[in-house]
Design a protein around this motif. Structure first.
Motif, PDB file in Angstrom:
ATOM      1  N   SER A  41      42.107 -50.871 -36.598  1.00 44.96           N
ATOM      2  CA  SER A  41      41.660 -50.358 -37.898  1.00 44.96           C
ATOM      3  C   SER A  41      42.525 -49.200 -38.371  1.00 44.96           C
ATOM      4  N   PHE A  42      42.967 -48.343 -37.456  1.00 47.76           N
ATOM      5  CA  PHE A  42      43.813 -47.212 -37.849  1.00 47.76           C
ATOM      6  C   PHE A  42      45.159 -47.702 -38.379  1.00 47.76           C
ATOM      7  N   VAL A  43      45.764 -48.648 -37.685  1.00 51.85           N
ATOM      8  CA  VAL A  43      47.059 -49.185 -38.114  1.00 51.85           C
ATOM      9  C   VAL A  43      46.914 -49.916 -39.448  1.00 51.85           C
ATOM     10  N   THR A  44      45.881 -50.733 -39.580  1.00 52.03           N
ATOM     11  CA  THR A  44      45.718 -51.536 -40.796  1.00 52.03           C
ATOM     12  C   THR A  44      45.404 -50.672 -42.009  1.00 52.03           C
ATOM     13  N   VAL A  45      44.478 -49.744 -41.868  1.00 50.12           N
ATOM     14  CA  VAL A  45      44.033 -48.949 -43.017  1.00 50.12           C
ATOM     15  C   VAL A  45      44.943 -47.751 -43.270  1.00 50.12           C
ATOM     16  N   GLY A  46      45.445 -47.117 -42.203  1.00 45.35           N
ATOM     17  CA  GLY A  46      46.205 -45.890 -42.368  1.00 45.35           C
ATOM     18  C   GLY A  46      47.708 -46.037 -42.349  1.00 45.35           C
ATOM     19  N   VAL A  47      48.247 -46.836 -41.442  1.00 40.43           N
ATOM     20  CA  VAL A  47      49.698 -46.944 -41.270  1.00 40.43           C
ATOM     21  C   VAL A  47      50.302 -48.041 -42.142  1.00 40.43           C
ATOM     22  N   TYR A  48      49.636 -49.175 -42.214  1.00 37.67           N
ATOM     23  CA  TYR A  48      50.147 -50.307 -42.992  1.00 37.67           C
ATOM     24  C   TYR A  48      50.523 -49.932 -44.431  1.00 37.67           C
ATOM     25  N   PRO A  49      49.775 -49.055 -45.147  1.00 33.89           N
ATOM     26  CA  PRO A  49      50.156 -48.712 -46.523  1.00 33.89           C
ATOM     27  C   PRO A  49      51.535 -48.068 -46.666  1.00 33.89           C
TER      28      PRO A  49
END
Length: 309
Positions: free
Chosen positions: A293-301
């Motif tokens: 969830s951290f990678v998808t919501v925070g880093v991916y953008p």
């Protein structure tokens, strides 16, 4: 692996009402009504959060997302206190038309989950209740109210929840909306990380008594998504988009990353360990969902600059 049994408690009127509804609607009617259950399920919530946060309005997306995450963790925290079995477990007259897990035995409580309160009802109350408050239009409020009712009603009709499960689900959802809105109005925006930290620490109390996998999943989501919101504010600063194609691409890639990364992080562990039901397996599950969830919501953008070209 420990065998879970659960508790049985109900009001007589609940059984009578469920039997009557299923007899009147029949399998066909129950199947049609069950469609509304999808509006309270994980996949719908993921799409809603992805659209509102990445495309429509980042600030509103964080607001509705923070409420959703609170709702997801409150549900297993309550369920693991009461350990209420699903209605069809104890009443042969009630048919289950929409099991939580179609791959496992219908009467496996570890796979099919606990009954009190209804997570679908909580989720729908949060999602559509927040949308109604945002829109502040009569027709939107009425429409959202009807959807909230139909989602909860569907859970009773398909035989997986008592009416009191649905009532508490609605109440907990509306409570989450009120609490987060109240706290965000009282705490300066630059200090919202304190709200998230307190919620996460309180959620960790479940480590002392929660034994269901949904708790460990939700605990990871609390840490990952709340952390991602703060990470984005400090380092990413992506912009929303009104371009339909870019919006679809953002959502499609984000969901793909979420699903693929979740499977990749399972690879170092044996399937037997992941399904063992031990505390260590639960913690590993929490860490996995936190990372995903951290990678998808925070880093991916970070990649939006490339996608938007």
């Amino acid at each position: 692996m420990e065998t879970l049994t659960g508790n049985t408690f109900y009001f007589d009127f609940e059984i009578s009402l469920m039997e009557w509804l299923q007899s009147v609607l029949g399998p066909t009617g129950a199947g049609i009504i069950s469609v509304f259950s999808a509006l309270g399920e994980e996949f719908f919530l993921i799409l809603l959060l992805a659209f509102t946060y990445w495309c429509y309005d980042k600030k509103f997306g964080e607001h509705i997302g923070s409420i959703m995450i609170l709702g997801t963790i409150i549900n297993p925290l309550i369920k693991n206190i009461f350990w209420r079995r699903r209605p069809y477990f104890d009443h042969e007259s009630i048919t289950c038309y929409r099991p939580l897990d179609k791959e496992h035995d219908l009467y496996d409580i570890a796979a099919q989950g606990l009954s009190f309160p209804s997570g679908h009802s909580t989720n729908s109350a949060i999602a559509f209740g927040t949308i109604a408050l945002k829109a502040r239009k009569r027709w939107v409020s009425i429409s959202c109210g009807i959807i909230i009712f139909l989602v909860g009603f569907s859970r009773v009709v398909v035989g997986v929840h008592y009416p009191t499960d649905v009532l508490l689900g609605w109440l907990s959802g509306f409570f989450c909306i009120w609490l987060i809105t109240f706290l965000r109005n009282k705490v300066p925006e630059e200090k919202t990380w304190l709200i998230y930290l307190v919620i996460f620490l309180i959620s960790c109390l479940g480590l002392f008594y929660c034994r269901t996998t949904d708790y460990f999943t939700c605990l990871g989501l609390v840490g990952g998504i709340y952390g991602a919101f703060e990470f984005e504010k400090r380092f990413v600063h992506f912009k929303n988009t009104k371009n339909p194609l870019i919006c679809i691409l953002r959502i499609f890639c984000g969901v793909a990353i979420y699903l693929i990364l979740n499977e990749v992080l399972k690879l170092p562990f044996h399937k037997e360990f992941l399904e063992s039901g031990t505390l260590l397996a639960g913690v590993v599950r929490s860490v996995r969902y936190l990372i995903v969830s951290f990678v998808t919501v925070g880093v991916y953008p970070f990649s939006f600059r490339l996608i938007d070209r």
